[in-house]
Design an enzyme around this catalytic site. Sequence first.
Site, mmCIF file in Angstrom:
data_model
loop_
_atom_site.group_PDB
_atom_site.id
_atom_site.type_symbol
_atom_site.label_atom_id
_atom_site.label_comp_id
_atom_site.label_asym_id
_atom_site.label_seq_id
_atom_site.Cartn_x
_atom_site.Cartn_y
_atom_site.Cartn_z
ATOM 1 N N LYS A 133 1.132 -1.393 0.114
ATOM 2 C CA LYS A 133 0.100 -0.183 0.383
ATOM 3 C C LYS A 133 0.835 1.165 -0.213
ATOM 4 O O LYS A 133 1.728 1.231 1.205
ATOM 5 C CB LYS A 133 -0.887 -0.002 1.602
ATOM 6 C CG LYS A 133 -1.771 0.960 1.052
ATOM 7 C CD LYS A 133 -3.280 1.119 2.619
ATOM 8 C CE LYS A 133 -3.985 2.573 3.048
ATOM 9 N NZ LYS A 133 -4.966 1.988 3.528
ATOM 10 N N LYS A 144 -1.847 -1.233 -3.409
ATOM 11 C CA LYS A 144 -2.820 -0.499 -3.951
ATOM 12 C C LYS A 144 -1.824 1.103 -3.636
ATOM 13 O O LYS A 144 -1.300 1.215 -3.222
ATOM 14 C CB LYS A 144 -4.135 -0.322 -2.432
ATOM 15 C CG LYS A 144 -4.581 0.548 -2.088
ATOM 16 C CD LYS A 144 -4.962 0.412 -0.916
ATOM 17 C CE LYS A 144 -6.056 1.776 -0.745
ATOM 18 N NZ LYS A 144 -6.596 1.655 0.293
HETATM 19 C C1 PBG Z 1 -8.179 2.964 5.417
HETATM 20 C C2 PBG Z 1 -8.283 2.926 4.313
HETATM 21 C C3 PBG Z 1 -7.885 3.777 2.606
HETATM 22 C C4 PBG Z 1 -8.190 3.333 1.918
HETATM 23 C C5 PBG Z 1 -8.859 2.413 1.378
HETATM 24 N N1 PBG Z 1 -8.899 1.946 3.610
HETATM 25 C C6 PBG Z 1 -7.543 5.399 3.128
HETATM 26 C C7 PBG Z 1 -6.085 5.451 3.428
HETATM 27 O O1 PBG Z 1 -5.077 4.601 3.534
HETATM 28 O O2 PBG Z 1 -5.726 6.639 3.268
HETATM 29 C C8 PBG Z 1 -8.385 4.120 0.572
HETATM 30 C C9 PBG Z 1 -9.323 3.646 -0.676
HETATM 31 C C10 PBG Z 1 -9.465 4.612 -1.761
HETATM 32 O O3 PBG Z 1 -8.465 5.658 -2.227
HETATM 33 O O4 PBG Z 1 -10.588 4.044 -2.156
HETATM 34 N N2 PBG Z 1 -6.483 2.668 6.327
#
Ligand code: PBG
Length: 324
Positions: A195, A248
């Site tokens: 991520k 992601k």
């Molecule tokens: C929670 C989370 C996030 C997303 C999914 N779970 C936000 C982040 O990490 O800031 C992002 C999902 C999206 O942008 O569609 N931590």
Amino acid sequence: MTQPFKRHRRLRSSAGVRRLVREATLQPSDFIYPLFAVEGEGRKEEVSSMPGVFHFSLDRIKAEMDEVVEAGIRSVIVFGVPDYKDHVGSEAYNEEGITQQAISLIKEAYPEVSIVADTCLCQYTDHGHCGIIENGQILNDESLALLGKTAVSQARAGADIIAPSNMMDGFVAVIREALDEAGFVHVPIMSYAVKYASSFYGPFRDAAHSTPQFGDRKTYQMDPANRLEALREAESDVEEGADFLIVKPAMAYSDIIRDVKNHFSLPVVAYNVSGEYSMIKAAAANGWIDEKSLVLEMLTGMKRAGADIIITYHSKDAAKWLSN
Ligand code: PBG
């Protein structure tokens, strides 16, 4: 003719032949649809930066789920957005929290749907970070126990899959142990293994009310410039017991999706995130692109890159387009 040449166009000569030789395909069962649950009653409110994405109070979730199931989608990922937030994200592991209630409701009414629970603290903390804070630092080990508790409460509520997204080191190991101890040995972990600290999450933070109140997420989410680091992150999650690996965001990271696919034998999940969605919706609203063909092309590209599963806000539309 002096030089012989290959006739690639033979395999493109008709729709029938193209269908026969198509390598990557999309189907509604590839998709996981994100659902935002909020407290209160009678609420169905559009997220301003994400046209077509709504906050639902519990009494409005069923109507939405009927549409999701009707479109052929068989999996959702649930994000609860609580009213009450505090320093330690108590609502994340409250057995009666909004996320847990939404999960139970969906589980009961739609037993055939696989419910993925996003396991994080950022929507539940008043500072908006994904872990506990001390002197401006996001503490790793102290945050882990809370994640374990959160995962168990979500499994108890009926979650079929636990998806930890907070990027603390060791989160898969701790959650696996907590789930096993609570008797949930059969509940898989879909780890947000790779991520990145991405600007593509902007609209989600509107949707989840989870914008960090100070600083950014760069000490725990990854540097977009790094490729080998993605393999190290995925490798440790595999060792700790992950059952699925999420990459992601997706669009700007298809090389990473392919790397993860080639290096590991677990199912790979691409998270087609909020900013990717909103850019397309904005361009479509302006009449600059053909939304349907562009979305299907983008999702097909993610499958071709190596994704087995795609978490996407386009799920409902894409599933409908695919079936007619
Ligand atoms: C929670 C989370 C996030 C997303 C999914 N779970 C936000 C982040 O990490 O800031 C992002 C999902 C999206 O942008 O569609 N931590």
